[in-house]
Design an enzyme around this catalytic site. Structure first.
Site, short mmCIF file in Angstrom:
data_model
loop_
_atom_site.label_atom_id
_atom_site.label_comp_id
_atom_site.label_asym_id
_atom_site.label_seq_id
_atom_site.Cartn_x
_atom_site.Cartn_y
_atom_site.Cartn_z
N GLU A 39 128.55 11.93 14.36
CA GLU A 39 128.72 10.48 14.28
C GLU A 39 128.89 9.92 15.68
OE1 GLU A 39 132.21 7.32 13.03
OE2 GLU A 39 132.06 9.18 11.89
N ARG B 277 131.06 2.13 20.08
CA ARG B 277 132.19 1.67 20.89
C ARG B 277 131.83 1.53 22.36
NH1 ARG B 277 137.21 5.32 18.48
NH2 ARG B 277 136.85 4.84 16.26
N LYS C 251 135.55 7.06 3.68
CA LYS C 251 136.29 7.43 4.89
C LYS C 251 137.74 7.01 4.68
CE LYS C 251 136.47 6.48 9.86
NZ LYS C 251 135.69 6.03 11.03
#
Length: 213
Positions: free
Chosen positions: A45, A49, A133
């Site tokens: 993943e 960011r 998640k």
């Protein structure tokens, strides 16, 4: 929805740890992905960011075909569309908004939305989601909280992320409702800064060998 759920389960159940990566230098993306794949962690993943995140996803998708690259920290429909266009094969968000759920419903890419409270989990179950998640994991009660959800919310499975490390990953993986964990410890900043891909590969190999309950 069923087909996307099955593909997501196939990705997440393929390894005990999903590396959660923040790419500060685009030049690190491909060698990092290759080191993780060699260590046994094919699904990775890359979080949105950093400014280079989408380019990193695109490069890994193009140059490391054996990797299953996903996009994390997806916060908007624009993020979702950008990650899908870059070649992400699964999409991860820390939460779930109506706009994100609508984007996911129109897309063929599997979506892993975040949830932490019983109400959030129940709302996503009503939308057809079976795998979520759990974020932020340690800060939200950790293994004790997740264990308490197993009976009343039977059938829901989780990928806990945040605060997961080499020291506590096995505790999460022992839970019956945990399909895998997400963690950044397999790609430490110091090793990325020095380009020590052999060290990353070894950390990935150790993570890939963790047992699940």
């Amino acid at each position: 929805m069923r087909n996307k759920t099955e593909r997501l389960v196939e990705i997440l159940s393929g390894q005990p740890v999903i590396p959660v990566l923040k790419i500060d230098r685009i030049a690190d993306a491909v060698p990092l992905a290759r080191a993780l794949v060699r260590g046994g962690l094919k699904a990775i993943e890359i979080t949105l960011r950093t400014p280079d995140a989408l380019d990193a996803i695109r490069q890994v998708a193009d140059e490391v075909p054996e990797a299953i690259v996903g996009a994390g920290t997806i916060l908007s429909q624009k993020d979702f569309a950008g990650a899908e266009a870059a070649g992400a094969r699964f999409i991860v968000s820390p939460g779930a908004t109506r706009a994100l759920l609508d984007a996911a419903s129109r897309s063929g890419v599997p979506f892993l939305p975040g949830a932490v409270t019983p109400s959030e989990i129940m709302a996503l179950r009503d939308e057809g989601y079976e795998v979520l998640k759990f974020f932020p994991a340690e800060q939200s009660g950790g293994t004790a909280f997740l264990r308490s959800l197993a009976s009343p919310l039977a059938g829901m499975r989780f990928c806990p992320t945040s605060g997961i490390s080499q020291k506590n990953a096995a505790d999460y993986l022992a839970l019956p409702n945990v399909i895998c964990v997400g963690g950044s410890w397999v790609a430490p900043d110091a090793e990325l800064a020095s380009g020590n891909w052999a060290a990353v590969e070894e950390l990935a190999r150790q993570a890939a060998s963790l047992a699940r309950g």
